[in-house]
Design a protein around this motif. Structure first.
Motif, short mmCIF file in Angstrom:
data_model
loop_
_atom_site.label_atom_id
_atom_site.label_comp_id
_atom_site.label_asym_id
_atom_site.label_seq_id
_atom_site.Cartn_x
_atom_site.Cartn_y
_atom_site.Cartn_z
N MET A 98 0.84 -1.20 0.00
CA MET A 98 0.00 0.00 0.00
C MET A 98 0.87 1.25 0.00
O MET A 98 1.85 1.33 0.75
CB MET A 98 -0.97 0.02 1.18
N PRO A 99 0.56 2.20 -0.87
CA PRO A 99 1.23 3.50 -0.80
C PRO A 99 0.59 4.31 0.31
O PRO A 99 -0.61 4.17 0.57
CB PRO A 99 0.93 4.11 -2.18
N ALA A 100 1.36 5.16 0.95
CA ALA A 100 0.80 5.93 2.06
C ALA A 100 1.37 7.34 2.07
O ALA A 100 2.58 7.53 1.95
CB ALA A 100 1.09 5.24 3.39
N LEU A 101 0.48 8.31 2.20
CA LEU A 101 0.88 9.70 2.36
C LEU A 101 0.00 10.31 3.45
O LEU A 101 -1.19 10.56 3.24
CB LEU A 101 0.72 10.47 1.05
N ASN A 102 0.59 10.45 4.63
CA ASN A 102 -0.14 11.01 5.79
C ASN A 102 -1.43 10.24 6.08
O ASN A 102 -2.51 10.81 6.15
CB ASN A 102 -0.45 12.49 5.55
N GLU A 103 -1.27 8.94 6.25
CA GLU A 103 -2.42 8.06 6.52
C GLU A 103 -2.41 7.53 7.95
O GLU A 103 -2.86 6.42 8.23
CB GLU A 103 -2.42 6.88 5.54
N GLY A 144 6.70 10.12 1.44
CA GLY A 144 7.00 11.48 1.90
C GLY A 144 6.06 12.03 2.95
O GLY A 144 5.86 13.25 3.01
N SER A 145 5.48 11.16 3.79
CA SER A 145 4.57 11.64 4.84
C SER A 145 5.31 12.54 5.83
O SER A 145 6.49 12.32 6.14
CB SER A 145 3.96 10.45 5.61
N SER A 164 4.74 6.08 9.09
CA SER A 164 5.73 5.00 9.05
C SER A 164 5.87 4.29 10.40
O SER A 164 5.90 3.06 10.47
CB SER A 164 7.10 5.54 8.61
N GLN A 165 5.96 5.08 11.46
CA GLN A 165 6.13 4.49 12.79
C GLN A 165 4.93 3.62 13.18
O GLN A 165 5.09 2.51 13.70
CB GLN A 165 6.33 5.59 13.84
N MET A 214 6.32 -3.99 6.84
CA MET A 214 7.65 -3.57 6.40
C MET A 214 7.52 -2.18 5.80
O MET A 214 6.50 -1.86 5.17
CB MET A 214 8.20 -4.56 5.37
N ILE A 215 8.55 -1.34 5.98
CA ILE A 215 8.46 0.06 5.58
C ILE A 215 9.59 0.41 4.61
O ILE A 215 10.76 0.06 4.84
CB ILE A 215 8.55 1.00 6.79
N ILE A 216 9.20 1.09 3.54
CA ILE A 216 10.17 1.81 2.70
C ILE A 216 9.70 3.25 2.64
O ILE A 216 8.55 3.51 2.29
CB ILE A 216 10.26 1.22 1.27
#
Length: 318
Positions: A13-18, A46-47, A52-53, A61-63
Motif C-alpha cells: 500500500m502506498p501511504a501519504l499522511n495516513e 513522503g509523509s 511509518s512508525q 515492512m516500511i520503505i
C-alpha cells in the motif's frame, strides 16, 4: 530473500499522511486466514506525520521516500522490492480503508490457480458507487473506453488501485509514469500478451475525505490525459500518428475536391487557387505523418525486443 516467499503474497500500500487509518488497514490484512503467508509492505511516499512508525508497529515492512514522488514512483519501489525478494503474488491496496481486505482472496485466487497473470478489481459492477462524484465516475468511464480501445480488450475499471499480479507479471512490467501507474500497467502487460481477469470488488467513498491522487479533478484529468497520450503513442504508434495524419488528409480532400469541382465546372481553379495550395500542403503533412507512423511501428518492434531481453535478464538475476 527466502524460498518461502515464492508461495507468499506481498500486500503493498502506498501511504501519504495516513496515520488515522493505516493501522486498522494493516491489522485487517494480517488477521486474514486461509490465504497462506501474507506480508505487508508500506511505501511511505513522503509523509510528514507518523505514518511509518505506526505502520511498523502494526507489523508492516516500511520503505520511506524522503519526499513525495507520486503513487507511480511508490508502485515502482514496491515491485522492485517484490522482485528482489521473490514474492509469488503481489497485491496493491489503498491505505485509507476504501477497499475490503477480505476481498484479497478474490484477487489472488485466479493467479494461484494459474488462470491469470494479473487481476483487476471492478468498482462499477452495480453502477456508480455511493458518494463517488459524477465527474469522477464518468471520467473513469471515458478512461476505460480509451484504454479498451488502445489495448484491444474490454477494460471495466482501468483506474482501480486494488489489483493483484503474479511474479511473472512483475518481471514483465516496465513503467515510466510517476504520478500514477494504473493505466500504463494494463497497457504494458496486455501488450506482452499476459492474461487478465477482472473481478467485482467493494469500495467505500468517504464524503469528508479528499483523494490523495485525484483531489483536484482538473489536475488529475490533465495528468491522466498526458499519461494516456504517452501510452497511446508508445503502445499504438502506427494508429497514433496515422489518425493524426487522417485529419490533414480529410481537410486536403475537402479543399482539393472543392477546387476540382470548380475546375470541372469553369475550366479554371481561380479564384480558389489558394485552396488548392493549402490542399497540397495538407496532403504533404498527411504523408509526413504516414512516414512517422511507419517509423513508430518499427521502433515499437525494437522496444518489444528490448523488453524481452530485459525480462530474460531480470529472470536470470532472481
Amino acid at each position: 530473500m527466502t524460498a518461502d516467499n515464492k508461495n507468499a503474497t506481498l500486500v503493498y500500500m502506498p501511504a501519504l499522511n495516513e496515520a488515522t487509518t493505516i493501522v486498522e488497514v494493516i491489522q485487517s490484512i494480517t488477521s486474514l486466514e486461509n490465504l497462506g503467508v501474507l506480508k505487508v509492505l508500506v511505501v511511505d511516499d513522503g509523509s510528514d506525520d507518523n505514518t511509518s512508525q505506526l505502520a511498523q508497529k502494526a507489523g508492516a515492512m516500511i520503505i520511506k521516500h524522503q519526499s513525495n514522488k507520486g503513487v507511480g514512483a511508490a508502485f515502482q519501489t514496491a515491485i522492485g522490492f517484490a522482485i528482489d525478494n521473490d514474492y509469488g503474488t503481489f497485491v496493491s491496496i489503498d491505505a485509507d480503508g476504501q477497499f475490503k481486505s477480505s476481498e484479497i482472496q478474490k484477487l489472488i485466487e485466479p493467479i494461484k490457480n494459474k488462470l491469470s497473470d494479473f487481476v483487476l478489481g471492478i468498482r462499477f459492477e452495480n453502477g456508480r458507487p455511493l458518494n463517488m462524484s459524477k465527474v469522477k465516475y464518468y471520467g473513469n468511464k471515458l478512461v476505460n473506453g480509451i484504454i479498451s480501445k488502445i489495448s484491444g480488450n474490454k477494460i471495466l475499471d482501468a483506474s482501480c488501485g486494488f489489483r493483484a499480479y503474479s511474479s511473472e507479471a512483475l518481471l514483465h512490467l516496465n513503467l515510466h509514469g510517476n504520478f500514477t501507474y494504473t493505466h500504463e500497467t494494463i497497457l504494458d502487460l496486455l501488450d506482452k500478451n499476459l492474461v487478465i481477469e477482472q473481478v467485482p470488488i467493494s469500495v467505500t467513498y468517504f464524503p469528508d475525505r479528499e483523494s490523495r491522487v485525484a483531489g483536484n479533478i482538473l489536475t488529475y484529468g490533465k495528468r491522466t490525459s498526458r499519461i494516456i497520450f504517452k501510452c497511446y503513442k508508445d503502445y499504438a504508434p502506427f494508429y497514433f500518428f496515422f489518425n493524426i495524419g487522417l485529419f490533414f488528409l480529410f481537410i486536403s480532400i475537402l479543399l482539393g475536391g472543392f477546387v476540382l469541382k470548380n475546375w470541372i465546372k469553369t475550366g479554371s481553379i481561380s479564384p480558389y487557387k489558394s485552396f488548392g495550395i493549402v490542399a497540397l500542403a495538407f496532403f504533404g503533412i498527411f504523408f509526413l505523418f504516414l512516414i512517422l507512423a511507419l517509423i513508430g511501428d518499427m521502433l515499437s518492434r525494437i522496444r518489444r525486443n528490448q523488453e524481452r531481453m530485459l525480462y530474460s535478464l531480470k529472470k536470470k538475476m532472481k
